[in-house]
Scaffold this motif. Structure first.
Motif, PDB file in Angstrom:
ATOM      1  N   ARG B  77      16.253  -4.853 -52.141  1.00 29.81           N
ATOM      2  CA  ARG B  77      16.496  -6.076 -50.848  1.00 29.81           C
ATOM      3  C   ARG B  77      15.167  -6.183 -49.710  1.00 29.81           C
ATOM      4  NH1 ARG B  77      20.067  -9.731 -48.328  1.00 29.81           N
ATOM      5  NH2 ARG B  77      18.665 -10.998 -47.116  1.00 29.81           N
ATOM      6  N   TRP B  80      12.172  -7.632 -51.472  1.00 25.45           N
ATOM      7  CA  TRP B  80      12.360  -8.934 -51.567  1.00 25.45           C
ATOM      8  C   TRP B  80      12.144  -9.540 -50.143  1.00 25.45           C
ATOM      9  CZ3 TRP B  80      12.806 -12.984 -54.430  1.00 25.45           C
ATOM     10  CH2 TRP B  80      13.566 -14.319 -53.972  1.00 25.45           C
ATOM     11  N   PHE B  83       8.435  -9.302 -49.521  1.00 25.18           N
ATOM     12  CA  PHE B  83       7.728 -10.567 -50.369  1.00 25.18           C
ATOM     13  C   PHE B  83       7.750 -11.766 -49.625  1.00 25.18           C
ATOM     14  CE2 PHE B  83       7.737 -13.453 -53.788  1.00 25.18           C
ATOM     15  CZ  PHE B  83       6.424 -13.375 -54.344  1.00 25.18           C
ATOM     16  N   ASN B  84       9.116 -12.235 -49.187  1.00 26.12           N
ATOM     17  CA  ASN B  84       9.438 -13.462 -48.561  1.00 26.12           C
ATOM     18  C   ASN B  84       8.709 -13.520 -47.273  1.00 26.12           C
ATOM     19  OD1 ASN B  84      11.148 -14.305 -50.472  1.00 26.12           O
ATOM     20  ND2 ASN B  84      13.029 -13.416 -49.666  1.00 26.12           N
ATOM     21  N   THR B  87       5.155 -14.514 -48.182  1.00 20.12           N
ATOM     22  CA  THR B  87       4.928 -15.748 -48.791  1.00 20.12           C
ATOM     23  C   THR B  87       5.148 -16.837 -48.068  1.00 20.12           C
ATOM     24  OG1 THR B  87       5.547 -14.455 -50.852  1.00 20.12           O
ATOM     25  CG2 THR B  87       5.530 -16.763 -51.239  1.00 20.12           C
TER      26      THR B  87
ATOM     27  N   TYR C  39      12.345 -20.499 -56.230  1.00 24.88           N
ATOM     28  CA  TYR C  39      12.227 -19.091 -55.268  1.00 24.88           C
ATOM     29  C   TYR C  39      12.400 -19.669 -53.974  1.00 24.88           C
ATOM     30  CZ  TYR C  39       9.397 -16.354 -52.146  1.00 24.88           C
ATOM     31  OH  TYR C  39       8.999 -15.689 -51.265  1.00 24.88           O
ATOM     32  N   ALA C  43      14.700 -17.721 -51.381  1.00 25.92           N
ATOM     33  CA  ALA C  43      14.084 -17.221 -50.169  1.00 25.92           C
ATOM     34  C   ALA C  43      14.761 -17.436 -48.855  1.00 25.92           C
ATOM     35  CB  ALA C  43      12.657 -17.310 -50.179  1.00 25.92           C
TER      36      ALA C  43
END
Lengths: 274, 271, 274
Positions: B77, B80, B83-84, B87, C39, C43
């Protein structure tokens, strides 16, 4: 001055391309030999195999009685300092001055610290001045190499090769990026200097008329093999066809030849060098 | 001129005597400054700690082995989230930086009096505040969590992407733009047909480049509460739970390697 | 005058044209679009935004920033000055040390200057020193060396090596090969070759990169202080911890001004050198 003999020299690149295929040549002392041939025939590879900028795959290169292909790293450097080289795009270190470029020809003779501090022996400095005088650049000493014109740069390149006090001169397309007049001047200078010093020289050149004009002997290379070896007079249209492929060798530019840039290898090569 | 003549003939030296003195003086000054800095730093250093560092390092290393592998299942988690943050933050920054860049570029700005200085100010202020400081401020404003991280990354990246992009826009070839203008195209059409095609590659390259940097940055935002794996890291460090720290470091290492590999791939495909 | 070349000649609907797509394969195109959509949904779904808390943001921000004005430069004058000086020492020392360490690593990590095993080792050092964010490294160095500028200097040095060595190595790999070849053909030793062929070619960019890194190191020094590695960042952190937001604002302003000035200066220097 020793004789250069090349015996059964072969170079196959890691990519599998066979650049030179069992070439044997003997160039006696004091001879100026032109090496002609289309792009990719292996001219550059052949002369780079002589001072081992390119490592030959098999065969021998003998300068006098020294077998260059068998030398270790230290001995190779000693051999290299007796072999001067002149390059197609001059290959001057552009951010060094003319004097530094010429003196770099002495690197094989001086120790690291002397060269680092630019403290070259007096004799080297005075030789450099003499040579710069000889090639007509006496007042350019402290110019940076990238401030010079093409012809001037090649003169510096010649001085750099000659200050090595070489036994052998390797010349790689000295005129490929020069205009016709400068080309002749440079070729004349090189051949004159060779005669003055009784130097053996191998000159790669794509310009056939220039080769005819200045060389005592012409060797034609085609796909890594020697297909002609003789005096410049022997370069008949037949022979040229054998070296370069089919083309109307007697036609001049005026009589019209629309596809000339495609089939005249010299032009193609000059373009690539840009 | 380093050239001179004496009784033995012409002389050459690399520099004139004056240049020699100046060069030595320059080196000596530089050396003195750096030496002074080392001295001042060492004044403020407790050298016993420094000398004991190898022992400390060995000790830390010993505590990290074996890593607490069971902990890794709890890391998906946070990874993730990390990464989010990178991004989405990069995406948000790109959306904002494109108009900013077009306003900042001399050749596309709608007005040099208002829009350009304003855009340059946005770029400069965004660039001069590190994302960690942005995060510090944003955590107070929007509360701790991933959202603060996304905003922090975005706010820092606007300046970065905006600057590189507007430089790319200023470096485009002029003739194609003139050619499109000569057809009678409107300024919007000139932009889409003359300018945009020329900066597309640069734009893609910049995005990937910044994304790669942002992955690294987002691993630490958690230290100030802005989400991502940094939260777990600071918790484990505070609890002196070194075997967990080892797992987290390995996870970060893996993420960074993957992101670097990915961005290298994309950049290779672009050029 | 008509508006079309083919007016009255061809029916306008006979031929159609659509611009070529970035990804020619329609199925792949849809797949990628879908993947991106999924995604983004995933997200945003897991973003866990507490909108109530965000809505409170505005008044909070107002209260927060009202604590910032007016910035208080004076009451912690001494601490701010100390922190700034410490940052400057760290920056200068770390940049100098980092560049010094980087040069041999960069030469080792350039494929055209070093044999494969050394190349691999140097590239590994570069990759390792770039993997972790400066702040993470600072945390560990603070643990090892204790609080203060030494840990900061060590962190910045390591970061400098990762940055500088990599870029310098790439620069060495991108040099003009013919200049390097020319120096090698004179019989120069490896060190002389570095001095005459490599150094002049990479010098301007090497200086530019060092100045650039000096600039970056100052920025970073403001950050790594937050985890205890000395410098202005430590002062900033203390101000936040004591809720002295007016002092924090003053420090932030100072950092911004110095960063902008440094960036302007480093840009100007780099333009002059290159």
């Amino acid at each position: 001055m020793p004789t250069l003999s090349i015996n059964d020299l072969t170079k196959r690149y890691a990519t599998g391309d066979l650049a030179i295929d069992q070439v044997s040549l003997v160039i006696p002392e004091g001879q100026v030999m032109a090496l002609i041939g289309p792009s990719g025939a292996g001219k550059s590879t052949l002369i780079r195999c002589v001072n081992r900028l390119v490592e030959p795959t098999s065969g021998d290169v003998l300068l006098g009685d020294q077998n260059i292909t068998k030398l270790g790293a230290r001995k190779l450097r000693r051999a290299r300092r007796h072999i001067g080289m002149i390059f197609q795009e001059y290959a001057l270190v552009e951010r060094l001055t003319v004097m530094e470029n010429v003196l770099s020809g002495r690197l094989g003779y001086v120790g690291f610290w002397a060269s680092w501090l630019r403290r070259f022996p007096k004799q080297d400095i005075s030789d450099a001045f003499t040579l710069l005088d000889r090639v007509g650049l006496a007042d350019m000493v402290d110019k940076r190499a990238d401030e010079l014109s093409g012809g001037q740069r090649q003169r510096v390149g010649i001085a750099r090769a000659l200050i090595q006090n070489p036994d052998l001169l390797l010349v790689d397309e000295p005129t490929a990026s020069l205009d016709p007049k400068t080309s002749r001047q440079i070729m004349r200078l090189i051949t004159e200097l060779c005669r003055e010093r009784n130097l053996t020289a191998v000159v790669n050149i794509h310009d056939v008329p220039l080769a005819k004009l200045f060389a005592e002997r012409v060797v034609g290379l085609q796909a890594g093999q020697i297909v002609f070896d003789g005096s410049p007079e022997g370069l008949s249209p037949d022979v040229l066809t054998r070296i370069y492929g089919e083309e109307d060798w007697l036609a001049t530019a005026e009589t019209g030849n629309a596809d000339m840039p495609e089939s005249e290898p010299g032009v193609v090569e000059a373009d690539r060098s840009l | 001129m380093p050239l001179s003549t004496d009784e033995t003939g012409p002389q050459w030296r690399r520099r004139t005597a004056r240049e020699d003195v100046l060069s030595w003086f320059g080196w000596a000054t530089g050396l003195a400054v750096v030496g002074g800095c080392f001295f001042l730093i060492s004044e403020k250093t407790i050298w016993e700690f420094v000398w004991s560092a190898p022992r400390e390092a060995a000790d830390l290393g010993a505590r990290m082995v074996p890593p607490d592998w069971s902990y890794s299942s709890q890391l998906w988690r946070p990874l993730w989230d990390t990464f989010n943050i990178a991004t989405l933050g990069t995406g948000l920054a790109l959306v904002i930086s494109v108009p900013v860049a077009f306003c900042a570029a001399r050749n596309t700005t709608p007005s040099t009096a208002i829009a350009r200085p304003l855009a340059l100010f946005v770029i400069a202020s965004s660039r001069s505040i590190n994302s960690l400081i942005w995060a510090l401020l944003l955590v107070v404003i929007v509360g701790p969590g991933v959202f603060a991280g996304v905003l922090a990354i975005a706010l820092r990246s606007i300046g970065f992407c905006g600057k590189l992009l507007y430089e790319a826009i200023e470096e485009i070839d002029v003739p194609p733009v003139e050619a499109v203008t000569a057809t009678g195209a409107s300024s919007g059409q000139v932009l889409t047909y003359g300018v945009v095609p020329q900066v597309m590659t640069a734009f893609a390259g910049i995005s990937v480049f910044r994304w790669d940097i942002n992955i690294r940055e987002s691993t630490i935002l958690g230290l100030v509460g802005a989400g991502g794996i940094g939260l777990q890291l600071s918790a484990s460090i505070n609890n002196l739970d070194w075997s967990r720290v080892a797992v987290i470091l390995l996870a970060i290492l893996g993420t960074v390697i993957v992101s670097e590999w990915l961005s290298a791939k994309v950049r290779g495909a672009l050029s | 005058m008509t508006d079309h070349v083919s007016d009255g000649l061809v029916e306008p609907s006979q031929r159609t044209w659509a611009p070529p797509r970035l990804i020619p394969n329609a199925r792949l195109r849809w797949f990628i679009a879908l993947a991106i959509g999924l995604y983004l949904a995933a997200a945003f779904g897991t973003l866990d935004i507490n909108w109530e808390r965000v809505a409170e943001g505005w008044p909070r921000a107002q209260r927060f920033f009202s604590g910032f004005v007016p910035p208080d430069f004076l009451s912690r004058q001494g601490a701010i000055l100390d922190g700034l000086l410490e940052s400057l020492w760290m920056t200068a020392a770390a940049t100098a040390l980092g560049v010094l360490l980087s040069i041999p690593i960069a030469i080792g990590g350039a494929r055209n200057a070093s044999p494969l095993p050394i190349y691999m080792a140097c590239r590994a050092v570069m990759a390792l020193s770039r993997t972790f964010h400066e702040v993470l490294i600072a945390i560990f160095f603070v643990k090892l060396f204790g609080f203060g500028p030494f840990a900061g200097m060590a962190t910045l040095t390591l970061a400098t090596v990762g940055f500088y060595a990599k870029l310098l190595a790439e620069d060495i790999e991108a040099i003009d090969r013919s200049q390097a070849e020319a120096i090698r053909s004179t019989g120069a030793s490896w060190l002389q070759w570095l001095d005459y062929a490599i150094r002049p070619q990479v010098r301007p960019r090497a200086i530019g990169l060092a100045v650039y890194r000096l600039d970056i190191n100052f920025r970073e020094s403001a950050i790594i202080g937050i985890v205890g590695a000395g410098g202005i960042g430590a002062t900033l952190n203390t101000a936040f911890d004591r809720y002295e937001f007016d002092t924090a604002a003053a420090i932030l302003l100072i950092i911004i001004v110095i960063v902008m000035a440094a960036e302007y200066a480093s840009g100007a220097i780099r333009r002059r050198v290159q």
